[in-house]
Design a protein around this motif. Structure first.
Motif, PDB file in Angstrom:
ATOM      1  N   ILE A  53       0.766  -1.046  -0.164  1.00  0.00           N
ATOM      2  CA  ILE A  53      -0.109  -0.086   0.044  1.00  0.00           C
ATOM      3  C   ILE A  53       0.887   1.221   0.124  1.00  0.00           C
ATOM      4  O   ILE A  53       1.737   1.402   0.733  1.00  0.00           O
ATOM      5  CB  ILE A  53      -0.931   0.080   1.139  1.00  0.00           C
ATOM      6  N   GLY A  54       0.509   1.960  -0.920  1.00  0.00           N
ATOM      7  CA  GLY A  54       1.421   3.205  -1.139  1.00  0.00           C
ATOM      8  C   GLY A  54       2.516   3.166  -2.107  1.00  0.00           C
ATOM      9  O   GLY A  54       2.925   4.414  -2.396  1.00  0.00           O
ATOM     10  N   GLN A  55       2.799   2.145  -2.614  1.00  0.00           N
ATOM     11  CA  GLN A  55       3.836   2.094  -3.394  1.00  0.00           C
ATOM     12  C   GLN A  55       3.436   2.235  -4.627  1.00  0.00           C
ATOM     13  O   GLN A  55       2.192   2.022  -5.177  1.00  0.00           O
ATOM     14  CB  GLN A  55       4.569   0.698  -3.406  1.00  0.00           C
ATOM     15  N   ARG A  56       4.247   3.184  -5.559  1.00  0.00           N
ATOM     16  CA  ARG A  56       3.785   3.164  -7.146  1.00  0.00           C
ATOM     17  C   ARG A  56       4.814   2.546  -7.871  1.00  0.00           C
ATOM     18  O   ARG A  56       6.096   2.237  -7.592  1.00  0.00           O
ATOM     19  CB  ARG A  56       3.970   4.455  -7.305  1.00  0.00           C
ATOM     20  N   GLN A  63       1.123   4.937 -14.996  1.00  0.00           N
ATOM     21  CA  GLN A  63       1.427   4.941 -13.561  1.00  0.00           C
ATOM     22  C   GLN A  63       0.331   3.938 -12.420  1.00  0.00           C
ATOM     23  O   GLN A  63      -0.735   4.018 -13.139  1.00  0.00           O
ATOM     24  CB  GLN A  63       1.470   6.411 -13.125  1.00  0.00           C
ATOM     25  N   VAL A  64       0.984   3.567 -11.658  1.00  0.00           N
ATOM     26  CA  VAL A  64       0.126   2.583 -11.028  1.00  0.00           C
ATOM     27  C   VAL A  64       0.468   2.902  -9.512  1.00  0.00           C
ATOM     28  O   VAL A  64       1.602   3.110  -9.010  1.00  0.00           O
ATOM     29  CB  VAL A  64       0.351   1.045 -11.199  1.00  0.00           C
ATOM     30  N   ILE A  65      -0.656   2.710  -8.582  1.00  0.00           N
ATOM     31  CA  ILE A  65      -0.547   2.963  -7.166  1.00  0.00           C
ATOM     32  C   ILE A  65      -1.360   1.779  -6.490  1.00  0.00           C
ATOM     33  O   ILE A  65      -2.410   1.622  -7.019  1.00  0.00           O
ATOM     34  CB  ILE A  65      -0.814   4.445  -6.663  1.00  0.00           C
ATOM     35  N   ILE A  74      -4.827   2.941 -11.685  1.00  0.00           N
ATOM     36  CA  ILE A  74      -3.849   3.113 -12.962  1.00  0.00           C
ATOM     37  C   ILE A  74      -4.094   4.349 -13.619  1.00  0.00           C
ATOM     38  O   ILE A  74      -5.477   4.754 -13.918  1.00  0.00           O
ATOM     39  CB  ILE A  74      -4.114   2.055 -14.003  1.00  0.00           C
ATOM     40  N   HIS A  75      -3.204   5.194 -13.975  1.00  0.00           N
ATOM     41  CA  HIS A  75      -3.287   6.479 -14.652  1.00  0.00           C
ATOM     42  C   HIS A  75      -2.542   6.343 -15.923  1.00  0.00           C
ATOM     43  O   HIS A  75      -1.481   5.706 -16.028  1.00  0.00           O
ATOM     44  CB  HIS A  75      -2.673   7.599 -14.069  1.00  0.00           C
ATOM     45  N   ARG A 137      -0.965   8.024  -1.159  1.00  0.00           N
ATOM     46  CA  ARG A 137      -2.050   7.360  -0.178  1.00  0.00           C
ATOM     47  C   ARG A 137      -3.267   7.637  -0.654  1.00  0.00           C
ATOM     48  O   ARG A 137      -3.492   8.920  -1.020  1.00  0.00           O
ATOM     49  CB  ARG A 137      -1.663   7.643   1.461  1.00  0.00           C
ATOM     50  N   ARG A 138      -4.300   6.941  -0.233  1.00  0.00           N
ATOM     51  CA  ARG A 138      -5.659   7.262  -0.345  1.00  0.00           C
ATOM     52  C   ARG A 138      -5.897   7.876   1.137  1.00  0.00           C
ATOM     53  O   ARG A 138      -5.432   7.231   2.355  1.00  0.00           O
ATOM     54  CB  ARG A 138      -6.379   6.004  -0.354  1.00  0.00           C
TER      55      ARG A 138
END
Length: 184
Positions: A53-56, A63-65, A74-75, A137-138
């Motif tokens: 969690i929190g890693q990209r 880009q993925v988080i 995903i962006h 982070r969310r």
């Protein structure tokens, strides 16, 4: 895809010596949920899905988080959306997953400048300094659930649902002005 920025938020920008808040260029966005076949799903994007969690992770402009044990956002550039959706659809039979296009749900605000991290503390109880550059982070900003991407020491992106953008932007605009009026 996203509503045209000019019709939704014309001229959305706040800038002072403390920080600048602007609207990011539109991107295609997906919510990905999966428990198995993560290596194959990541390969489809040209990257390794971040496991914590929190890693990209990034591959080019994709880009993925990681937001949870089996959840990622995903962006990607809007031009890649058909290829990404077709690629995941082709994998579904052997690697069940849920890929939902949420492009129309959110906009991203860019916060940058010498006091950008401090600006975020005006509405976010989280320790902003605990989010390292390259992570995210969310979290909540003044009661609004947002996705916070830390792109650098003084640069952030905040994904905000369309309906909350005016409220969040107003708070950030006010905060920019307040921080600029204070001595460092």
């Amino acid at each position: 895809m996203n509503a045209p920025i000019s019709s939704f938020a014309p001229g959305l920008m706040a800038e002072t010596s403390a920080a600048r808040v602007s609207l990011a260029a539109p991107v295609a966005r997906w919510s990905l949920r999966a428990r198995d076949g993560l290596a194959t799903l990541g390969d489809m994007l040209g990257l390794v899905l971040p496991p914590h969690i929190g890693q990209r992770a990034a591959a080019g402009e994709v880009q993925v988080i990681c937001l949870g044990p089996d959840e990622w956002t995903i962006h990607a550039p809007e031009a890649l959306a058909p290829r990404i959706e077709a690629g995941f659809a082709a994998l579904y039979a052997t690697h069940p997953h849920s890929l939902v296009n949420v492009s129309g749900r959110e906009l991203s605000l860019v916060l940058e400048g010498p006091r950008a991290a401090e600006l975020l503390t005006l509405g976010c109880a989280r320790d902003i300094d605990s989010i390292a550059p390259g992570e995210g982070r969310r979290t909540n900003f003044d009661g609004v659930t947002v996705l916070l991407w830390r792109d650098g020491p003084t640069r952030f992106r905040m994904d905000v649902w369309h309906s909350f953008v005016p409220h969040v932007f107003h708070l950030l605009d006010t905060g920019c002005r307040e921080l600029a009026a204070e001595p460092l």
